[in-house]
Design a protein around this motif. Structure first.
Motif, PDB file in Angstrom:
ATOM      1  N   SER A 126       2.261 -24.354  11.340  1.00 48.10           N
ATOM      2  CA  SER A 126       3.470 -23.569  11.086  1.00 48.10           C
ATOM      3  C   SER A 126       4.640 -24.384  10.564  1.00 48.10           C
ATOM      4  CB  SER A 126       3.892 -22.829  12.365  1.00 48.10           C
ATOM      5  OG  SER A 126       2.877 -21.945  12.766  1.00 48.10           O
ATOM      6  N   THR A 127       4.685 -25.659  10.885  1.00 50.44           N
ATOM      7  CA  THR A 127       5.801 -26.498  10.435  1.00 50.44           C
ATOM      8  C   THR A 127       5.629 -27.017   9.010  1.00 50.44           C
ATOM      9  OG1 THR A 127       4.737 -28.411  11.456  1.00 50.44           O
ATOM     10  CG2 THR A 127       6.424 -27.253  12.756  1.00 50.44           C
ATOM     11  N   ASN A 128       4.477 -26.776   8.384  1.00 54.14           N
ATOM     12  CA  ASN A 128       4.241 -27.267   7.028  1.00 54.14           C
ATOM     13  C   ASN A 128       4.744 -26.235   6.016  1.00 54.14           C
ATOM     14  OD1 ASN A 128       3.338 -28.344   4.617  1.00 54.14           O
ATOM     15  ND2 ASN A 128       1.365 -28.994   5.451  1.00 54.14           N
ATOM     16  N   ILE A 129       6.047 -26.239   5.827  1.00 50.25           N
ATOM     17  CA  ILE A 129       6.707 -25.243   4.971  1.00 50.25           C
ATOM     18  C   ILE A 129       6.236 -25.348   3.524  1.00 50.25           C
ATOM     19  CG2 ILE A 129       8.944 -24.366   4.156  1.00 50.25           C
ATOM     20  CD1 ILE A 129       8.356 -24.061   7.236  1.00 50.25           C
ATOM     21  N   SER A 142       0.676 -13.945   5.208  1.00 50.62           N
ATOM     22  CA  SER A 142       0.510 -14.293   6.617  1.00 50.62           C
ATOM     23  C   SER A 142       0.141 -13.054   7.411  1.00 50.62           C
ATOM     24  CB  SER A 142       1.810 -14.890   7.147  1.00 50.62           C
ATOM     25  OG  SER A 142       1.662 -15.267   8.495  1.00 50.62           O
ATOM     26  N   TYR A 143      -0.792 -13.210   8.353  1.00 49.88           N
ATOM     27  CA  TYR A 143      -1.150 -12.078   9.202  1.00 49.88           C
ATOM     28  C   TYR A 143      -1.087 -12.417  10.684  1.00 49.88           C
ATOM     29  CZ  TYR A 143      -5.881 -14.087   9.518  1.00 49.88           C
ATOM     30  OH  TYR A 143      -6.954 -14.909   9.737  1.00 49.88           O
ATOM     31  N   GLY A 144      -0.554 -13.584  10.995  1.00 47.37           N
ATOM     32  CA  GLY A 144      -0.380 -13.908  12.401  1.00 47.37           C
ATOM     33  C   GLY A 144      -0.226 -15.401  12.630  1.00 47.37           C
ATOM     34  N   THR A 145       0.238 -15.710  13.823  1.00 47.52           N
ATOM     35  CA  THR A 145       0.422 -17.098  14.216  1.00 47.52           C
ATOM     36  C   THR A 145      -0.281 -17.327  15.544  1.00 47.52           C
ATOM     37  OG1 THR A 145       2.570 -17.202  13.112  1.00 47.52           O
ATOM     38  CG2 THR A 145       2.140 -18.878  14.791  1.00 47.52           C
ATOM     39  N   GLU A 146      -1.074 -18.379  15.597  1.00 47.47           N
ATOM     40  CA  GLU A 146      -1.729 -18.768  16.841  1.00 47.47           C
ATOM     41  C   GLU A 146      -0.870 -19.837  17.512  1.00 47.47           C
ATOM     42  OE1 GLU A 146      -5.852 -20.757  18.535  1.00 47.47           O
ATOM     43  OE2 GLU A 146      -5.657 -20.376  16.386  1.00 47.47           O
ATOM     44  N   PRO A 147      -0.289 -19.503  18.662  1.00 47.75           N
ATOM     45  CA  PRO A 147       0.506 -20.509  19.366  1.00 47.75           C
ATOM     46  C   PRO A 147      -0.383 -21.640  19.882  1.00 47.75           C
ATOM     47  CG  PRO A 147       0.856 -18.304  20.285  1.00 47.75           C
ATOM     48  CD  PRO A 147      -0.307 -18.235  19.355  1.00 47.75           C
ATOM     49  N   ARG A 148       0.136 -22.844  19.847  1.00 48.94           N
ATOM     50  CA  ARG A 148      -0.541 -24.022  20.410  1.00 48.94           C
ATOM     51  C   ARG A 148      -1.981 -24.165  19.893  1.00 48.94           C
ATOM     52  NH1 ARG A 148       0.645 -24.027  26.751  1.00 48.94           N
ATOM     53  NH2 ARG A 148       1.904 -25.895  26.566  1.00 48.94           N
ATOM     54  N   TYR A 157       0.988 -27.651  18.280  1.00 47.65           N
ATOM     55  CA  TYR A 157       1.390 -27.136  16.975  1.00 47.65           C
ATOM     56  C   TYR A 157       0.827 -25.728  16.816  1.00 47.65           C
ATOM     57  CZ  TYR A 157       2.425 -31.994  15.891  1.00 47.65           C
ATOM     58  OH  TYR A 157       2.940 -33.271  15.909  1.00 47.65           O
ATOM     59  N   ASP A 158       1.697 -24.810  16.394  1.00 47.63           N
ATOM     60  CA  ASP A 158       1.256 -23.452  16.072  1.00 47.63           C
ATOM     61  C   ASP A 158       0.594 -23.465  14.706  1.00 47.63           C
ATOM     62  OD1 ASP A 158       2.578 -22.825  18.418  1.00 47.63           O
ATOM     63  OD2 ASP A 158       4.224 -21.756  17.434  1.00 47.63           O
ATOM     64  N   GLU A 159      -0.274 -22.464  14.485  1.00 49.46           N
ATOM     65  CA  GLU A 159      -0.941 -22.357  13.191  1.00 49.46           C
ATOM     66  C   GLU A 159      -0.781 -20.948  12.645  1.00 49.46           C
ATOM     67  OE1 GLU A 159      -4.946 -24.266  11.828  1.00 49.46           O
ATOM     68  OE2 GLU A 159      -5.437 -22.341  12.758  1.00 49.46           O
ATOM     69  N   ASP A 160      -0.298 -20.870  11.402  1.00 46.56           N
ATOM     70  CA  ASP A 160      -0.181 -19.580  10.721  1.00 46.56           C
ATOM     71  C   ASP A 160      -1.499 -19.267  10.035  1.00 46.56           C
ATOM     72  OD1 ASP A 160       2.438 -19.514  11.526  1.00 46.56           O
ATOM     73  OD2 ASP A 160       3.273 -19.983   9.570  1.00 46.56           O
ATOM     74  N   HIS A 161      -1.932 -18.024  10.160  1.00 46.73           N
ATOM     75  CA  HIS A 161      -3.153 -17.569   9.519  1.00 46.73           C
ATOM     76  C   HIS A 161      -2.761 -16.741   8.297  1.00 46.73           C
ATOM     77  CE1 HIS A 161      -5.726 -19.005  12.747  1.00 46.73           C
ATOM     78  NE2 HIS A 161      -4.716 -18.666  13.544  1.00 46.73           N
ATOM     79  N   MET A 162      -3.412 -17.041   7.170  1.00 45.60           N
ATOM     80  CA  MET A 162      -3.075 -16.380   5.913  1.00 45.60           C
ATOM     81  C   MET A 162      -4.358 -15.890   5.249  1.00 45.60           C
ATOM     82  SD  MET A 162      -0.189 -19.065   4.526  1.00 45.60           S
ATOM     83  CE  MET A 162       0.759 -17.875   3.549  1.00 45.60           C
TER      84      MET A 162
END
Length: 167
Positions: A126-129, A142-148, A157-162
């Protein structure tokens, strides 16, 4: 610079390149450098992605591998319409030259050649803008973010799913 699918003859270049990525940006990968270094050459060769539905794309500056992205199609009958992008990394000294975009475009085009594939997904910390903006510009949403999603030395680190729909 040359962009092409990697072959088994590129395995040693890939091994050192993968290790560089795991060392430089451990939060961007699900595998640790320690885990990767424990694999034998034969083990890596036996699982090296080298088909029309499971492959690595590399960018070369002369003979030096400077960027890689992986692509795979899901194999099960119910999920073969889905594919994924993994392992994106560009050597830091070669960034901001459009290499990541070219790698992604190449992988996506090869993925579109697979008749069953209707969508391509990926995960990005998520931090890799910069990476997220690149993926959005290519048509991923994006369709969601997985915390930790990833833990490196006690830091989560959270991960965005695309996903990109291709047909």
């Amino acid at each position: 610079m040359i962009i092409r699918k990697l072959t088994i003859q590129d395995v040693e270049s890939f091994i050192s390149f993968r290790a560089e990525g795991l060392e430089n940006t451990p939060e961007a990968f699900g595998e640790s450098l320690k885990e990767f270094n424990q694999k034998s050459l034969e083990s890596i060769k036996s699982t090296f992605p080298n088909s029309n539905t499971n492959f690595l794309v590399g960018m070369f500056d002369e003979q030096k591998l400077v960027g890689v992205v992986g692509f795979f199609q899901n194999r099960s009958e119910k999920m073969k319409h889905k594919a994924g992008i993994w392992g994106m990394f560009v050597t830091p000294s070669f960034r901001k030259r459009g290499i990541a975009r070219k790698l992604m475009e190449f992988a996506i085009e090869k993925g579109k050649e697979i008749v069953e594939v209707k969508q391509i997904s990926l995960g990005v910390v998520s931090t890799n803008i910069a990476a997220k903006e690149l993926y959005k510009s290519l048509g991923f949403v994006s369709y969601g973010t997985e915390p930790r999603a990833i833990c490196v030395d006690g830091t989560y680190y959270d991960e965005d799913h695309m996903v990109m729909m291709i047909s």
